[in-house]
Scaffold this motif. Sequence first.
Motif, mmCIF file in Angstrom:
data_model
loop_
_atom_site.group_PDB
_atom_site.id
_atom_site.type_symbol
_atom_site.label_atom_id
_atom_site.label_comp_id
_atom_site.label_asym_id
_atom_site.label_seq_id
_atom_site.Cartn_x
_atom_site.Cartn_y
_atom_site.Cartn_z
ATOM 1 N N LYS A 1 33.038 48.650 51.301
ATOM 2 C CA LYS A 1 33.584 47.366 51.753
ATOM 3 C C LYS A 1 34.403 47.580 53.026
ATOM 4 O O LYS A 1 34.364 46.761 53.948
ATOM 5 C CB LYS A 1 34.436 46.745 50.647
ATOM 6 C CG LYS A 1 34.902 45.303 50.964
ATOM 7 C CD LYS A 1 35.779 44.769 49.844
ATOM 8 C CE LYS A 1 34.980 44.548 48.576
ATOM 9 N NZ LYS A 1 34.049 43.392 48.735
ATOM 10 N N THR B 1 43.436 44.612 39.619
ATOM 11 C CA THR B 1 42.671 44.439 40.848
ATOM 12 C C THR B 1 43.032 43.119 41.503
ATOM 13 O O THR B 1 42.972 42.062 40.876
ATOM 14 C CB THR B 1 41.160 44.460 40.566
ATOM 15 O OG1 THR B 1 40.807 45.710 39.973
ATOM 16 C CG2 THR B 1 40.366 44.290 41.864
ATOM 17 N N MET C 1 34.790 36.638 49.813
ATOM 18 C CA MET C 1 35.811 37.598 49.432
ATOM 19 C C MET C 1 36.188 38.375 50.684
ATOM 20 O O MET C 1 35.358 39.068 51.259
ATOM 21 C CB MET C 1 35.311 38.550 48.348
ATOM 22 C CG MET C 1 36.371 39.549 47.894
ATOM 23 S SD MET C 1 35.760 40.773 46.714
ATOM 24 C CE MET C 1 35.542 39.758 45.257
ATOM 25 N N SER D 1 40.014 43.283 48.914
ATOM 26 C CA SER D 1 40.253 43.639 47.514
ATOM 27 C C SER D 1 40.905 45.015 47.454
ATOM 28 O O SER D 1 40.595 45.900 48.259
ATOM 29 C CB SER D 1 38.930 43.644 46.738
ATOM 30 O OG SER D 1 39.149 43.936 45.380
ATOM 31 N N ARG D 2 41.827 45.181 46.469
ATOM 32 C CA ARG D 2 42.471 46.477 46.284
ATOM 33 C C ARG D 2 42.969 46.584 44.849
ATOM 34 O O ARG D 2 43.348 45.588 44.240
ATOM 35 C CB ARG D 2 43.645 46.643 47.249
ATOM 36 C CG ARG D 2 44.281 48.033 47.188
ATOM 37 C CD ARG D 2 45.446 48.164 48.134
ATOM 38 N NE ARG D 2 46.111 49.438 47.987
ATOM 39 C CZ ARG D 2 47.255 49.765 48.577
ATOM 40 N NH1 ARG D 2 47.856 48.905 49.381
ATOM 41 N NH2 ARG D 2 47.813 50.952 48.375
ATOM 42 N N SER D 3 42.946 47.810 44.294
ATOM 43 C CA SER D 3 43.385 48.047 42.915
ATOM 44 C C SER D 3 44.736 48.750 42.898
ATOM 45 O O SER D 3 45.056 49.565 43.769
ATOM 46 C CB SER D 3 42.348 48.884 42.164
ATOM 47 O OG SER D 3 41.128 48.188 42.044
ATOM 48 N N ASP E 1 29.527 40.492 44.072
ATOM 49 C CA ASP E 1 30.199 41.054 45.240
ATOM 50 C C ASP E 1 29.313 42.101 45.914
ATOM 51 O O ASP E 1 29.176 42.128 47.145
ATOM 52 C CB ASP E 1 31.534 41.668 44.802
ATOM 53 C CG ASP E 1 32.359 42.117 45.997
ATOM 54 O OD1 ASP E 1 33.124 43.082 45.851
ATOM 55 O OD2 ASP E 1 32.226 41.521 47.079
ATOM 56 N N SER F 1 41.990 40.526 44.334
ATOM 57 C CA SER F 1 40.885 40.098 45.191
ATOM 58 C C SER F 1 41.300 38.833 45.932
ATOM 59 O O SER F 1 41.865 37.917 45.335
ATOM 60 C CB SER F 1 39.628 39.827 44.353
ATOM 61 O OG SER F 1 39.222 40.987 43.664
ATOM 62 N N CYS G 1 41.629 31.337 39.643
ATOM 63 C CA CYS G 1 42.456 32.177 40.506
ATOM 64 C C CYS G 1 43.878 32.252 39.953
ATOM 65 O O CYS G 1 44.296 31.445 39.128
ATOM 66 C CB CYS G 1 42.473 31.660 41.949
ATOM 67 S SG CYS G 1 43.325 30.093 42.175
ATOM 68 N N ALA H 1 34.762 50.118 47.195
ATOM 69 C CA ALA H 1 35.889 49.866 48.103
ATOM 70 C C ALA H 1 35.660 50.560 49.449
ATOM 71 O O ALA H 1 35.967 49.994 50.504
ATOM 72 C CB ALA H 1 37.188 50.342 47.463
#
Length: 291
Positions: A104, A272, A281, A284-286, A44, A274, A241, A101
């Motif tokens: 990104k 996380t 990609m 994405s977020r946690s 990534d 994605s 996935c 993050a």
Amino acid sequence: MSKKIKTLLVAAFALLLCGIAYLTFSLVSQRQANKEMQELAELDKKEMENEYEQFARQYSEMKTQINNDSIVAQLTREQMRTQQLLEELRSVKSNDAREIARLKKELATVRAVLRSYVREIDSLNRLNQNLMAENDRMRGQYNEATRQIAGLSSEKASLSEKVAIAAQLDATAINMVAKKKNGKPVRKIKDCKSIEVTFRITRNVTASNGVRTIYVRIGTPSGDVLGGGGTFAYENRNLECSMKKSIEYTGEETPVTMYRQVGEFLSKGTYTVSIFADGNMIGSRSFTFEK
């Protein structure tokens, strides 16, 4: 020592050996999972570096295609900002989730700014073509206009490449909700029976319309992936996935909601989410569950 005591000691020793074997197996599995997550993070980060480098080159190319000093100055500022972000990314470790993050998010902003300049230059190019056609009929009246826009023509192949970069989708407003059997949010993640993931595919007039397959990959605190959604191609490899969904994309902002039933035990910690589409990609977020 009595026979009964000897028997108990032998049994205790056997249980100890079994415990050691189980711990060894767990540690090996955990290391393998962490290695795979690290490899994905490295991929990534490398993809982000490649995009930053591409965007910096695009700004440099666009500056050679116009004679407008004001636009050239704007392009130069954006190019310097892109190169600065690229150097920041190169100095960041791939496991620094917070900084990755941020960069990104900055990358999405750079892409959006680049799209606006691509559209502007494309518009100027089409204007140039129309004026040139009119100039064949009214050469004397449009001589001055022809001199002003003479430097705006560009190769169609080069413009197509820029549009392809600008056409990549972006997912924003990503949210993950763990729910009970009755559909209400859980207080403790161990009580989760289903996961709801929502996000928005942003408006992008340069992207082609049609059916798109969206893939969501949910990483657990232990480094595993909640599977069950099949596999998809990403960076010359197939990734598992958690869920997938086909949507009709028209170029306008599109809300997406996806669900996954939970049969396995979920532990507290950071998960996380994605999101992937078209081999990229796109977001994405946690999310951290304390209980």
